[in-house]
Design an enzyme around this catalytic site. Structure first.
Site, PDB file in Angstrom:
ATOM      1  N   ASP A  60       0.852  -1.186   0.000  1.00 24.07           N
ATOM      2  CA  ASP A  60       0.000   0.000   0.000  1.00 24.07           C
ATOM      3  C   ASP A  60       0.896   1.248   0.000  1.00 24.07           C
ATOM      4  O   ASP A  60       1.688   1.439   0.920  1.00 24.07           O
ATOM      5  CB  ASP A  60      -0.897  -0.024   1.249  1.00 24.07           C
ATOM      6  CG  ASP A  60      -1.863   1.145   1.280  1.00 24.07           C
ATOM      7  OD1 ASP A  60      -1.371   2.279   1.423  1.00 24.07           O
ATOM      8  OD2 ASP A  60      -3.070   0.936   1.156  1.00 24.07           O
ATOM      9  N   THR A  93      -3.081   5.660  -4.194  1.00 22.83           N
ATOM     10  CA  THR A  93      -2.000   6.330  -3.450  1.00 22.83           C
ATOM     11  C   THR A  93      -0.648   6.143  -4.137  1.00 22.83           C
ATOM     12  O   THR A  93       0.211   7.011  -4.054  1.00 22.83           O
ATOM     13  CB  THR A  93      -1.916   5.783  -2.009  1.00 22.83           C
ATOM     14  OG1 THR A  93      -1.910   4.363  -2.062  1.00 22.83           O
ATOM     15  CG2 THR A  93      -3.080   6.241  -1.180  1.00 22.83           C
ATOM     16  N   THR A  94      -0.462   5.003  -4.822  1.00 21.24           N
ATOM     17  CA  THR A  94       0.802   4.770  -5.531  1.00 21.24           C
ATOM     18  C   THR A  94       0.818   5.531  -6.860  1.00 21.24           C
ATOM     19  O   THR A  94       1.797   6.185  -7.202  1.00 21.24           O
ATOM     20  CB  THR A  94       1.000   3.256  -5.789  1.00 21.24           C
ATOM     21  OG1 THR A  94       0.858   2.559  -4.554  1.00 21.24           O
ATOM     22  CG2 THR A  94       2.365   2.968  -6.360  1.00 21.24           C
ATOM     23  N   ASP A 393      -9.314   0.469   1.877  1.00 21.77           N
ATOM     24  CA  ASP A 393      -9.302   0.883   0.466  1.00 21.77           C
ATOM     25  C   ASP A 393     -10.566   0.415  -0.244  1.00 21.77           C
ATOM     26  O   ASP A 393     -11.179   1.163  -1.006  1.00 21.77           O
ATOM     27  CB  ASP A 393      -8.068   0.297  -0.254  1.00 21.77           C
ATOM     28  CG  ASP A 393      -6.793   1.023   0.130  1.00 21.77           C
ATOM     29  OD1 ASP A 393      -6.887   1.984   0.906  1.00 21.77           O
ATOM     30  OD2 ASP A 393      -5.709   0.629  -0.334  1.00 21.77           O
TER      31      ASP A 393
END
Length: 555
Positions: A60, A93-94, A393
């Site tokens: 994550d 988020t990445t 998520d």
């Protein structure tokens, strides 16, 4: 003689600004490179050692960057992006870090050629507006009442996570939890408050398949007097309090001077009468369960157990709010203000169970709960923590769909479509902004390129084939199947992304890149430590000649 000095100082300023830009871009690229390998279903995991000596294994993006200890201000700013994305939409988020890093990387060539950062930023903002317009064009609406399509979306969004190996379970938990706590605001809008009304209770032990969404709430408390009070009540009448059921202690130090021995007994009697009075007011409504956030004295406990009422004390405020939402009770601040309408009758069962070494209270089988608890089981703490991150998520994705039921293609297809459209549009842009605009279009290809790298396929061949398909405008849904690395139609593979997540990723990445490009100097407000014994340092005045030798950023 003054004119040449002015010219020199101007060029020095430009040079120092270029150094700062270079340092910021390098720091941002370093952060992006750390988590680049965690994008996609075939991504690598990272093992993190936290300050307490514990180990976290995750892919994550936000969880990884949260543990990083960086000194460079630009790198800190990049890490903040991931946190913002996580709080706002809970996914991507990445992607946001990889995209922001690439935007800054392509801007570096223009900084070297003395382009002004404002010109680059103007082109980037124009590219952002056009990319959102492309998203609107290719987005596809879905029916949120059709569970299979929502399930497909949540599954494809958590397909890149560690728990994707467990099939539909996480997606099912996420959808059940978010649909439970959704509140209609009218005009077709729904509000889903994940943080406030969904509690994730992690209990090590058992199998992962034992995890479930309760039709009600659970919390880590037992009744006050286990031997005397009932631990199982069907259809309980529940009273929730926010006041202590014990005698008030003096605010300050109180001195009472007693002359006779009987006065002491009178004083004790007053205390007992006060507590008895409160208990009578509560018992008047014939409750089965009394829960208070504050203390509960032994005497009150005695009155309750005598009346056959179970009691729980010192419950967290957040848990109390969830119980109120689940069983329809109202939290009361003063017992003398209690009304029949404040009593919660929506719960079907109150039960205390022992799981492992701890006792847990369950208020379940509620008629229309607007709060719920997700019970997670698993073999170890690390495993459950990773499942929790993935579940958060998944719930965020389900919430986004309930709020805005629109889908865009996943697997890098959206970014390639945006890139191809912007490249075509760059031909119509006049002036110096054309080149940064085109560079922004190329930067969008970082996402599919990274996906291809993480699949282990030939990146150049795959990217060339994809660019060819999108340049003709054949099919906006052509992308990379993250598991096999083959080029496929995302609609057929059911690889989708939420519109909200994609739009937020583009906005956050480009706006952050513009902000970092606009920084031309870093001024440190931290005082340097003086050597012991040395007096106060004298201020030094720098001449322009010193600026040549000065290093703006540490190597």
């Amino acid at each position: 003689m003054q004119a040449p000095v002015l010219v020199l100082s101007d060029s020095l300023k430009r040079e120092s600004g270029r150094k700062v830009h270079h340092g910021n871009i390098q720091a941002s690229k370093a952060v992006a490179d750390i988590i680049r390998t965690t994008l996609g279903p075939r991504s690598m995991l990272k093992m993190l050692l936290d300050a307490g000596g514990g180990i976290v294994v995750t892919n994550d993006g936000n969880a990884i960057l949260r543990e990083l200890d960086v000194a460079h201000p630009a790198a800190k700013s990049m890490i903040e992006l991931s946190r913002t994305q996580d709080e706002e939409v809970g996914d991507g988020t990445t992607s946001v870090i990889v995209l922001a890093g690439e935007m800054l990387h392509v801007a570096e060539a223009f900084i070297e050629k003395n382009y002004h950062p404002t010109v680059i930023c103007r082109a980037y903002i124009k590219a952002l507006e056009d990319s959102i317009a492309v998203l609107d064009k290719i987005a596809m609406s879905i029916d949120i009442n059709d569970r299979s399509s929502v399930l497909g979306l949540v599954k494809s969004c958590i397909g890149t996570k560690f728990t994707s190996q467990f099939g539909d379970l996480i997606a099912d938990l996420a959808i059940d939890a978010t649909t439970t706590v959704g509140v209609d605001l009218g005009q077709g809008l729904r509000e889903v408050d994940i943080k406030k009304y969904i509690k994730i209770e992690k209990v090590p032990g058992g199998q992962f398949e034992d995890s479930e969404v309760l039709k009600g709430v659970m919390f880590n408390k037992d009744v006050v007097a286990p031997g005397k009070m009932k631990r199982k009540i069907v259809n309980p009448r529940i009273i929730l309090l926010d006041c202590p059921l014990e005698y008030k202690k003096g605010e300050n130090q109180t001195n009472a001077e007693l002359v006779r021995e009987e006065d002491w007994e009178v004083l004790l009697k007053l205390e007992e009468e006060y507590i008895e009075n409160i208990c009578v007011q509560i018992l008047k409504f014939k409750p089965d369960l009394v829960i208070t956030e504050k203390g509960l004295s032994d005497l009150a406990c005695h009155y309750f157990s005598k009346a056959g009422v179970s009691a729980i004390r010192r419950l967290r405020k957040t848990d109390n709010n969830r119980i109120a939402k689940a069983c329809g009770a109202v939290i009361v601040n003063r017992p003398d203000e209690l009304q029949e309408s404040d009593i919660g009758t929506g719960a079907g069962l109150f039960e205390v169970k022992k799981i492992g070494d701890d006792f847990f209270s369950f208020i379940v089988e509620c008629k229309e709960p607007k709060a719920c608890t997700v019970l997670l089981r698993g073999p170890s703490k690390d495993f459950i923590n990773e499942v929790e991150r993935n579940l958060q998520d998944a719930m965020s994705v389900a919430r986004n769909i309930i709020k805005n039921p629109k889908l865009v293609p996943g697997g890098g297809a959206t970014e390639l479509t945006v890139s191809a459209t912007l490249k075509q549009k760059s031909a119509t842009i006049e002036g110096i902004e054309k080149w940064p605009y085109e560079a922004a279009a190329i930067a969008f290809e970082a996402i599919p390129r990274t996906l291809a790298q993480n699949c282990g396929v030939n990146v150049i061949r795959t990217m060339t084939a994809l660019q060819g398909k999108h340049a003709n405008g054949e099919n906006a849904w052509t992308g990379i199947d993250g598991n096999s690395g083959l080029i496929a139609d995302m609609k057929e593979c059911k690889i989708w992304d939420s519109y909200n997540v994609k739009a937020q990723t583009f906005k956050t990445a480009i706006e952050a890149a513009c902000m970092l490009l606009r920084i031309d100097d870093i001024v440190s407000g931290i005082k340097k430590k003086q050597a012991p014994g040395s007096g106060p340092s004298k201020p030094t005045i720098e001449t322009e000649g010193d600026a040549d030798n000065e290093q703006i950023l540490p190597d």
